[in-house]
Design an enzyme around this catalytic site. Structure first.
Site, PDB file in Angstrom:
ATOM      1  N   ASP A 324       0.837  -1.189   0.000  1.00  0.00           N
ATOM      2  CA  ASP A 324       0.000   0.000   0.000  1.00  0.00           C
ATOM      3  C   ASP A 324       0.883   1.254   0.000  1.00  0.00           C
ATOM      4  O   ASP A 324       1.868   1.327   0.725  1.00  0.00           O
ATOM      5  CB  ASP A 324      -0.887  -0.022   1.249  1.00  0.00           C
ATOM      6  CG  ASP A 324      -1.838   1.141   1.313  1.00  0.00           C
ATOM      7  OD1 ASP A 324      -2.774   1.177   0.492  1.00  0.00           O
ATOM      8  OD2 ASP A 324      -1.654   2.013   2.180  1.00  0.00           O
ATOM      9  N   GLU A 353       1.412   0.101  -4.993  1.00  0.00           N
ATOM     10  CA  GLU A 353       0.960   1.395  -5.485  1.00  0.00           C
ATOM     11  C   GLU A 353       2.162   2.327  -5.569  1.00  0.00           C
ATOM     12  O   GLU A 353       2.745   2.681  -4.543  1.00  0.00           O
ATOM     13  CB  GLU A 353      -0.069   2.005  -4.534  1.00  0.00           C
ATOM     14  CG  GLU A 353      -1.372   1.240  -4.449  1.00  0.00           C
ATOM     15  CD  GLU A 353      -2.331   1.884  -3.455  1.00  0.00           C
ATOM     16  OE1 GLU A 353      -3.479   2.145  -3.839  1.00  0.00           O
ATOM     17  OE2 GLU A 353      -1.931   2.110  -2.295  1.00  0.00           O
TER      18      GLU A 353
END
Length: 627
Positions: A324, A353
């Site tokens: 993340d 990400e």
């Protein structure tokens, strides 16, 4: 305590040994790194909740780490540290705890071998020859089984993944049986580590995605059948992994090392105030958008992340990690982690990400951002460009993209770039992102933002059901037939939707009720055509290596393009001719060969033959294996 020079701290007090509760049947040694603490005491408890400690032991400081040994079998005993530092006193869980009692307040000493399900020693991770062989299915543990549209016995729990023979009201297979039949290679589980915002002691319905870290090495107790017993969550998460592996499906764990839910109240702050968080202008920086960001570049913070990843990979035989807000982590830490993880599992898949949630004091050149992905050779990164190019910006509900009415040269160029895995290609002018298709994750839908189908409804005002489904199927084809790693959200293939009572759709369902988030398994039967289309595309991808190339050179050699009218074009991919038509009318092309996908169907078996003129329907593809 006041902030100190953490570079000097790293140089003087770095501790290279093992930390946490180091268990054996006759002796457990506890170690915690806190070089500036005045004293640290070990507190032992008979349970993980309300009892008083039955023993309190002074710990000794050496090389920055405090330690104490207890000569007894402490399996099942709970513990905390009492830290006295700079005039303050804190009681805290161990950041290295391997399990915990209810709500993660106290760590648990655990004989991990005693928390093995039957057959665990024979279980092995799934083989993955190259990243582009992966087809990833993103899934939330509670979403998976909580809805009444399927007959799960262990609703919302890890154990629901072990159930076989579950069906919806039409008798169609659901659960892991269904996922295996779909053909995906890996499930990506939204956070299953111990997160803060669900009360594990309550039996009332609660929901959170889990991006609010509490204890990184501890499975989430609300997903276990008994959150009060720390051994149960470990055993049942292993049962989930075993069940997936038994069907040839890998398990990817979503990890959130970029921030913690608490800042001053976190275990990291209580053990060593300020050290584990970046500061900017005298306060905590907030590149995560959640109040703090983890200082991965500091040596003991780096060690924690690497130790945690290796522990999780070994203890749960995981097949991958999704990071993340990976852009808040430093490149060096992730590359070191990848090196160690490959020793544990050579086939592990790593991606994340490649952006942040806000400004960060970490220098741009050190960040694991997507524009630095070439410096992270073992990692892939999500392509938000192709997501927004296909369906329109996620920040504007009515914005359209390539499949739903948007039209521009740039969109067509980005679609071609996606088909080439974002590597350099002589016919593409929008630039490359990476040198390998193994470093790009293609998707139109994830847990964030509107579902793909809800986005189409809002951006295609007045469109018929047929037009909406056609646009959805075209988007699926662009993801599943592109070079790189395809990624879909669970239920996307049967048009997952998150409607609200006011007639709108939920953008950010991180704490929405089950009525919004749960997978409505009856939609599988209602929307059988798109579901079968996705399954057919997956089967095509798995059968034909042309859609799973590994090198940029192969892509440049084997893929070429021919423009048609508007934004339509033909991509020649090895033995295949792929006609891509986003227009509102049919196109006629010349083709000779076997058809594997058209506006209606997709299959790894031949649908029919063409020789001469062939039709590519509006908002669809035509895939022909050339004679």
């Amino acid at each position: 305590m006041t902030m100190c020079n953490f570079d000097e701290t790293d140089d003087k007090y770095y501790f290279d040994g093992k930390l946490g509760a180091i268990y054996s049947r006759h002796r457990t040694e506890f170690r915690v790194w806190s070089p500036f603490a005045d004293t640290v005491k070990l507190r032992l408890y008979p349970d993980g909740n309300d009892s008083l400690p039955y023993a309190v032991t002074d710990m000794e400081l050496k090389n920055g780490a405090w330690s104490a040994a207890v000569c007894d079998d402490l399996n099942g005993v709970y513990y905390t540290y009492e830290v006295h530092i700079d005039g303050s006193e804190f009681e805290t869980i161990d950041i290295y705890a391997v399990s915990a009692g209810v709500n993660g307040k106290r760590g648990m000493v655990l004989d991990l071998s005693a928390a093995e399900p039957n057959g665990w020693k024979l279980d092995k991770p799934v083989r993955l020859e190259k990243y582009t062989d992966a087809i990833i299915y993103e899934l939330h543990v509670r979403d998976f089984s909580i809805d009444s549209s399927s007959n799960f016995q262990n609703r919302g729990k890890f154990l629901a993944f072990t159930e076989t023979g579950t069906t919806n009201s039409s008798g169609d297979a659901t659960g892991l049986d269904y996922i295996a039949s779909l053909g995906v290679t890996h499930i990506h589980l939204l956070p299953v580590f111990d997160f803060a915002t669900v009360d594990e002691s309550s039996d009332q319905p609660q929901f959170n995605w889990g991006y609010d870290p509490l204890n990184y090495n501890v499975p989430e107790g609300s997903y276990s059948s008994d959150p009060f017993d720390g051994a149960v969550r470990v055993r049942e998460f292993r049962q989930l992994v075993m069940a997936c592996h038994s069907k040839g499906i890998g398990v990817i764990m979503d990890v959130v090392y970029n921030h913690t839910y608490h800042t001053e109240e976190s275990a990291f702050s209580k053990i060593f105030p300020h050290y584990y968080y970046r500061q900017k202008d005298g306060s905590y920086s907030n590149g995560s958008g959640c109040g703090n960001e983890f200082a991965s570049e500091r040596r003991m913070a780096q060690k924690f992340i690497i130790d945690s990843l290796c522990f999780l990979a070994e203890t749960y035989k995981l097949d991958g990690f999704r990071f993340d807000l990976m852009g808040l982590l430093d490149i060096e830490t992730l590359n070191l982690a990848a090196e160690k993880l490959r020793r544990i599992n050579p086939d592990i898949i790593l991606y994340g990400e490649g952006w942040t949630g806000g400004d960060s004091p970490l220098d741009d050149s050190a960040r694991a951002m997507k524009h630095n992905i070439r410096r992270l050779p073992e990692f892939a990164v999500f392509s938000d460009e192709i997501r927004d190019t296909i369906k329109g910006s996620v920040f504007h509900d009515e914005a359209s993209g390539y499949v739903n009415g948007g039209s521009s040269y740039d969109k067509a160029q980005l679609i071609k770039a996606s088909l080439c895995g974002r590597v350099e290609h002589p016919q593409i002018s929008c630039g490359s992102l990476t040198d390998s298709p193994c470093q790009i994750v293609n998707y139109t839908e994830a847990h964030d933002n509107l579902t793909f189908f809800d986005k189409l409804i809002l951006s295609m005002k007045g469109a018929s059901d047929w037009e909406l489904i056609a646009a959805d199927k075209l988007g699926a084809a662009l993801v599943l037939l592109s070079q790189g790693i395809p990624f879909i959200q669970a239920g996307q293939e049967f048009l997952r939707s998150k409607p609200l009572p006011d007639g709108g759709f939920e953008h950010n369902s991180y704490n929405s009720p089950d009525s919004v988030n749960s997978i409505k398994w009856d939609r599988l039967s209602t929307f059988r055509e798109p579901q079968q289309y996705y399954a057919g595309l997956i089967a095509i991808r798995r059968r034909f290596s042309e859609f799973r190339m590994q090198s940029a050179e192969d892509i440049r050699t084997l893929i070429s393009f021919q423009d048609l009218e508007g934004d339509a074009f033909i991509a020649y991919i090895g033995r295949f001719m792929l006609v891509v038509n986003p227009l509102g009318h049919e196109l006629t092309v010349q083709a000779s060969g076997d058809v594997y996908a058209d506006k209606t169907s997709a299959s790894a078996d031949v649908l029919y033959h063409v020789d001469g003129e062939a039709l590519c329907g509006r908002r669809s593809v035509l895939l022909v294996k050339i004679k």
